[in-house]
Design a protein around this motif. Sequence first.
Motif, PDB file in Angstrom:
ATOM      1  N   GLY A  60      77.283  91.976 129.710  1.00 39.06           N
ATOM      2  CA  GLY A  60      76.649  91.842 131.006  1.00 39.06           C
ATOM      3  C   GLY A  60      75.196  91.438 130.846  1.00 39.06           C
ATOM      4  O   GLY A  60      74.744  91.080 129.758  1.00 39.06           O
ATOM      5  N   PRO A  61      74.441  91.494 131.961  1.00 35.97           N
ATOM      6  CA  PRO A  61      74.854  91.997 133.271  1.00 35.97           C
ATOM      7  C   PRO A  61      75.747  91.001 134.016  1.00 35.97           C
ATOM      8  O   PRO A  61      75.674  89.805 133.786  1.00 35.97           O
ATOM      9  N   THR A  62      76.575  91.543 134.904  1.00 41.90           N
ATOM     10  CA  THR A  62      77.490  90.742 135.705  1.00 41.90           C
ATOM     11  C   THR A  62      77.381  91.174 137.154  1.00 41.90           C
ATOM     12  O   THR A  62      76.587  92.054 137.498  1.00 41.90           O
ATOM     13  N   GLU A  63      78.235  90.593 137.981  1.00 45.14           N
ATOM     14  CA  GLU A  63      78.277  90.992 139.390  1.00 45.14           C
ATOM     15  C   GLU A  63      78.674  92.448 139.557  1.00 45.14           C
ATOM     16  O   GLU A  63      78.460  93.045 140.616  1.00 45.14           O
ATOM     17  N   VAL A  83      72.699  94.001 126.520  1.00 45.43           N
ATOM     18  CA  VAL A  83      73.099  92.830 127.305  1.00 45.43           C
ATOM     19  C   VAL A  83      73.060  91.559 126.464  1.00 45.43           C
ATOM     20  O   VAL A  83      72.336  91.479 125.458  1.00 45.43           O
ATOM     21  N   THR A  84      73.815  90.568 126.887  1.00 44.46           N
ATOM     22  CA  THR A  84      73.784  89.263 126.233  1.00 44.46           C
ATOM     23  C   THR A  84      72.801  88.359 126.971  1.00 44.46           C
ATOM     24  O   THR A  84      72.663  88.430 128.193  1.00 44.46           O
ATOM     25  N   GLY A  85      72.137  87.498 126.202  1.00 43.47           N
ATOM     26  CA  GLY A  85      71.168  86.599 126.813  1.00 43.47           C
ATOM     27  C   GLY A  85      71.790  85.646 127.801  1.00 43.47           C
ATOM     28  O   GLY A  85      71.213  85.345 128.853  1.00 43.47           O
ATOM     29  N   ARG A  86      72.970  85.147 127.479  1.00 36.78           N
ATOM     30  CA  ARG A  86      73.624  84.183 128.372  1.00 36.78           C
ATOM     31  C   ARG A  86      73.903  84.796 129.735  1.00 36.78           C
ATOM     32  O   ARG A  86      73.649  84.180 130.777  1.00 36.78           O
ATOM     33  N   ALA A  89      70.583  85.554 131.575  1.00 37.15           N
ATOM     34  CA  ALA A  89      70.027  84.333 132.152  1.00 37.15           C
ATOM     35  C   ALA A  89      70.752  83.958 133.439  1.00 37.15           C
ATOM     36  O   ALA A  89      70.136  83.425 134.378  1.00 37.15           O
ATOM     37  N   ALA A  90      72.047  84.237 133.505  1.00 34.25           N
ATOM     38  CA  ALA A  90      72.825  83.913 134.703  1.00 34.25           C
ATOM     39  C   ALA A  90      72.601  84.915 135.826  1.00 34.25           C
ATOM     40  O   ALA A  90      72.768  84.580 137.004  1.00 34.25           O
ATOM     41  N   HIS A  91      72.223  86.157 135.485  1.00 31.52           N
ATOM     42  CA  HIS A  91      72.047  87.212 136.481  1.00 31.52           C
ATOM     43  C   HIS A  91      70.743  87.969 136.243  1.00 31.52           C
ATOM     44  O   HIS A  91      70.752  89.187 136.018  1.00 31.52           O
ATOM     45  N   PRO A  92      69.601  87.285 136.296  1.00 30.03           N
ATOM     46  CA  PRO A  92      68.328  87.967 136.017  1.00 30.03           C
ATOM     47  C   PRO A  92      68.044  89.103 136.985  1.00 30.03           C
ATOM     48  O   PRO A  92      67.399  90.094 136.618  1.00 30.03           O
ATOM     49  N   GLU A  93      68.527  88.976 138.223  1.00 35.99           N
ATOM     50  CA  GLU A  93      68.268  90.035 139.209  1.00 35.99           C
ATOM     51  C   GLU A  93      68.938  91.343 138.810  1.00 35.99           C
ATOM     52  O   GLU A  93      68.413  92.425 139.074  1.00 35.99           O
ATOM     53  N   HIS A  94      70.072  91.260 138.148  1.00 33.95           N
ATOM     54  CA  HIS A  94      70.763  92.476 137.718  1.00 33.95           C
ATOM     55  C   HIS A  94      70.057  93.119 136.529  1.00 33.95           C
ATOM     56  O   HIS A  94      70.030  94.352 136.392  1.00 33.95           O
ATOM     57  N   GLY A  95      69.491  92.296 135.656  1.00 28.48           N
ATOM     58  CA  GLY A  95      68.709  92.845 134.559  1.00 28.48           C
ATOM     59  C   GLY A  95      67.490  93.589 135.077  1.00 28.48           C
ATOM     60  O   GLY A  95      67.172  94.682 134.606  1.00 28.48           O
ATOM     61  N   VAL A  99      66.378  97.794 134.868  1.00 30.18           N
ATOM     62  CA  VAL A  99      65.067  98.317 134.481  1.00 30.18           C
ATOM     63  C   VAL A  99      64.457  99.151 135.601  1.00 30.18           C
ATOM     64  O   VAL A  99      63.926 100.247 135.365  1.00 30.18           O
ATOM     65  N   ARG A 100      64.555  98.662 136.844  1.00 30.54           N
ATOM     66  CA  ARG A 100      63.983  99.409 137.979  1.00 30.54           C
ATOM     67  C   ARG A 100      64.624 100.776 138.130  1.00 30.54           C
ATOM     68  O   ARG A 100      63.980 101.737 138.561  1.00 30.54           O
TER      69      ARG A 100
END
Length: 242
Positions: A60-63, A83-86, A89-95, A99-100
């Motif tokens: 992840g992160p995923t939906e 998490v994987t970088g790929r 990169a596709a889901h920066p908001e989830h990353g 953290v938040r």
Amino acid sequence: MRRFRPRRWLVWTLVPVLVLLISLWGTWQVSDSRTFQFYGGLTDRVDTADKVVALTFDDGPTEGTPEVLKALAEAQVKATFFVTGRELAAHPEHGKAIVRAGHELGNHTYSHQRMVLVGGDFVRSEVERTDALIRAAGHTGEIHFRPPNGKKLLSLPRYLAQHQRQTIMWDVEPESDGTDAADPAAITRAVLEKTRPGSIVLLHVMYPVRQPSLAAVPGLVAGLKERGYRFVTVSELLALRR
């Protein structure tokens, strides 16, 4: 009676083949080991008397990240997400949401390729591209690393050792130790039976096929808390050893 003597050509053919097979078997065992590597540090658990446990998630992160974060918030525990970088990169908001919420991000390579027969440049790219994305998500502490499928041999441990980083493995893995990974109750029981002070638990919860693992989280958290355990991030667990 004439004594049987193996033909010399047969001996010279079979011996190298046997040596090669034994070498390949040994290489595979080392690359797959949860407790050994040729270079640098490796942690599969921390030797401590404190009843602490690190809950870790790979990929992840995923939906599906919001559902995972909701389960952890309801259980009132913190976890470490490798998490994987790929996917980051596709889901920066989830990353950023991870953290938040007070959880920890770790590096699981960029592409999730097995880090065995790979070169130094490939290792550097996989690690450093993902590090940059983790920083962009807001993670400010040390970035811990876990190899995909736990596979490592020479180039990866050498790179990590050169950068004063270690390999983070695990000692509790209910999805691949013979437990019925389709049964949340079985996963919970396995975690409760195998967790010791200082354990690192590995689960995969980011994909729909892993719904049983996510469903097991509330039960295993409640069960370990009843036994006196408290949940910490990998960084907090390593700090206890230091």
